[in-house]
Design a protein around this motif. Structure first.
Motif, PDB file in Angstrom:
ATOM      1  N   TRP A   1      36.918 107.439  46.315  1.00  0.00           N
ATOM      2  CA  TRP A   1      36.032 108.305  45.550  1.00  0.00           C
ATOM      3  C   TRP A   1      36.454 108.371  44.085  1.00  0.00           C
ATOM      4  CZ3 TRP A   1      31.459 110.231  45.534  1.00  0.00           C
ATOM      5  CH2 TRP A   1      31.129 111.258  44.640  1.00  0.00           C
ATOM      6  N   ASP A   2      35.444 108.431  43.197  1.00  0.00           N
ATOM      7  CA  ASP A   2      35.665 108.627  41.772  1.00  0.00           C
ATOM      8  C   ASP A   2      34.686 109.693  41.309  1.00  0.00           C
ATOM      9  OD1 ASP A   2      35.328 108.274  38.835  1.00  0.00           O
ATOM     10  OD2 ASP A   2      36.708 106.603  39.124  1.00  0.00           O
ATOM     11  N   ASP A   3      35.183 110.679  40.569  1.00  0.00           N
ATOM     12  CA  ASP A   3      34.321 111.783  40.150  1.00  0.00           C
ATOM     13  C   ASP A   3      33.167 111.342  39.256  1.00  0.00           C
ATOM     14  OD1 ASP A   3      35.657 113.659  41.624  1.00  0.00           O
ATOM     15  OD2 ASP A   3      36.885 114.401  39.962  1.00  0.00           O
ATOM     16  N   SER A   4      33.267 110.148  38.691  1.00  0.00           N
ATOM     17  CA  SER A   4      32.151 109.650  37.881  1.00  0.00           C
ATOM     18  C   SER A   4      30.903 109.406  38.733  1.00  0.00           C
ATOM     19  CB  SER A   4      32.540 108.353  37.165  1.00  0.00           C
ATOM     20  OG  SER A   4      32.786 107.313  38.107  1.00  0.00           O
TER      21      SER A   4
ATOM     22  N   LEU B   1      29.645 111.573  40.817  1.00  0.00           N
ATOM     23  CA  LEU B   1      29.019 112.842  41.165  1.00  0.00           C
ATOM     24  C   LEU B   1      27.511 112.865  40.924  1.00  0.00           C
ATOM     25  CD1 LEU B   1      31.673 115.525  40.133  1.00  0.00           C
ATOM     26  CD2 LEU B   1      30.695 115.159  42.413  1.00  0.00           C
TER      27      LEU B   1
ATOM     28  N   ARG C   1      25.942 110.904  43.657  1.00  0.00           N
ATOM     29  CA  ARG C   1      26.060 111.659  44.914  1.00  0.00           C
ATOM     30  C   ARG C   1      25.006 112.763  44.972  1.00  0.00           C
ATOM     31  NH1 ARG C   1      29.377 115.391  48.059  1.00  0.00           N
ATOM     32  NH2 ARG C   1      27.828 116.956  48.546  1.00  0.00           N
ATOM     33  N   GLU C   2      24.789 113.458  43.859  1.00  0.00           N
ATOM     34  CA  GLU C   2      23.793 114.530  43.823  1.00  0.00           C
ATOM     35  C   GLU C   2      22.386 113.975  44.036  1.00  0.00           C
ATOM     36  OE1 GLU C   2      24.484 116.395  40.097  1.00  0.00           O
ATOM     37  OE2 GLU C   2      26.346 117.375  40.746  1.00  0.00           O
TER      38      GLU C   2
ATOM     39  N   HIS D   1      33.308 119.339  52.320  1.00  0.00           N
ATOM     40  CA  HIS D   1      33.770 119.493  50.935  1.00  0.00           C
ATOM     41  C   HIS D   1      34.568 118.268  50.482  1.00  0.00           C
ATOM     42  CE1 HIS D   1      32.366 123.580  50.648  1.00  0.00           C
ATOM     43  NE2 HIS D   1      33.023 123.908  51.756  1.00  0.00           N
ATOM     44  N   ASP D   2      35.002 117.453  51.435  1.00  0.00           N
ATOM     45  CA  ASP D   2      35.689 116.213  51.083  1.00  0.00           C
ATOM     46  C   ASP D   2      34.652 115.200  50.621  1.00  0.00           C
ATOM     47  OD1 ASP D   2      36.491 113.287  52.253  1.00  0.00           O
ATOM     48  OD2 ASP D   2      38.240 114.351  51.500  1.00  0.00           O
ATOM     49  N   PRO D   3      34.786 114.624  49.426  1.00  0.00           N
ATOM     50  CA  PRO D   3      33.720 113.765  48.893  1.00  0.00           C
ATOM     51  C   PRO D   3      33.454 112.506  49.705  1.00  0.00           C
ATOM     52  CG  PRO D   3      35.670 113.672  47.482  1.00  0.00           C
ATOM     53  CD  PRO D   3      35.894 114.780  48.458  1.00  0.00           C
TER      54      PRO D   3
ATOM     55  N   GLU E   1      30.058 103.734  45.527  1.00  0.00           N
ATOM     56  CA  GLU E   1      28.852 103.563  44.720  1.00  0.00           C
ATOM     57  C   GLU E   1      27.805 102.749  45.470  1.00  0.00           C
ATOM     58  OE1 GLU E   1      27.483 102.037  40.259  1.00  0.00           O
ATOM     59  OE2 GLU E   1      29.483 101.545  41.020  1.00  0.00           O
TER      60      GLU E   1
END
Length: 203
Positions: free
Chosen positions: A113-116, A118, A121-122, A151-153, A181
């Motif tokens: 996972w990479d927060d970029s 998000l 994902r949304e 809550h785990d991505p 991705e």
């Protein structure tokens, strides 16, 4: 690589998702007796490509998921179990049945996972939830549009793949995703395509 007892099914199991089974075939009762002697108690699940769940002789897809048993109960000649999808596997070779299916498998690398991701994902979550709500107007759905995600991505994106209202062949394609991705992009594309078959204009 490792040798793993296998349970070909008419559905796809994803990582982080539960599965409930009622086992009554002798070969799988033997398999469970053996599996339950180990810790953790687990077996592989792959989708049947052609054929039936009962009786053998089916053709199977190569990619699947390890199911880890969390609960077992018995009623006469039927064993009911609950298992949790764990890691992904690829079947390298089907071995001789003894008497249940057995395969030499290798693990498929976990997604990172990479927060970029998000925003993607949304978008995927919005697409899947909208599709579930729309599809429920046409057919009964296993999952409600407001089902809660982890809550785990990484767990959450696998759950999105699992609840998306797409067919088993599309699910097999999702299961083979090599990156987070790629999985999210495929979830969006396949969900939109599936919903289009219900006549949704997707505005």
């Amino acid at each position: 690589m490792t040798d793993l007892p296998m349970f070909p099914l008419g559905s796809v199991l994803f990582p982080f998702m539960p599965i409930q089974l009622r086992v009554f075939e002798e070969r799988y009762l033997v398999m469970l007796a053996r599996v339950l002697q180990a810790e953790p108690a687990e077996f592989g699940v792959v989708l049947i490509e052609r054929g039936q769940e009962v009786g053998g002789g089916e053709h199977r897809f190569r990619y699947g998921t390890v199911a880890r048993i969390t609960q077992v109960g018995a009623d006469e000649n039927v064993v009911a179990l609950i298992a949790q999808g764990d890691r992904r596997i690829e079947v390298v070779e089907w071995l001789a049945e003894d008497p249940h299916p057995l395969a030499r498998v290798r693990e498929v690398a976990d997604l990172e996972w990479d927060d970029s991701l998000l925003p993607l994902r949304e978008e995927a979550e919005k697409t899947v939830r909208r599709a579930l709500a729309r599809a429920s107007e046409f057919v009964d759905q296993q999952w409600a549009a407001d089902v809660e995600l982890s809550h785990d991505p990484v767990a959450a994106i696998w759950q999105l793949a699992a609840i998306a209202p797409v067919g088993p062949l599309d699910q097999v394609a999702l299961l083979q995703a090599s990156t987070a991705e790629a999985l999210l992009t495929a979830v969006i594309d396949l969900t939109v395509s599936a919903l289009a078959t219900l006549g949704d204009e997707w505005q």
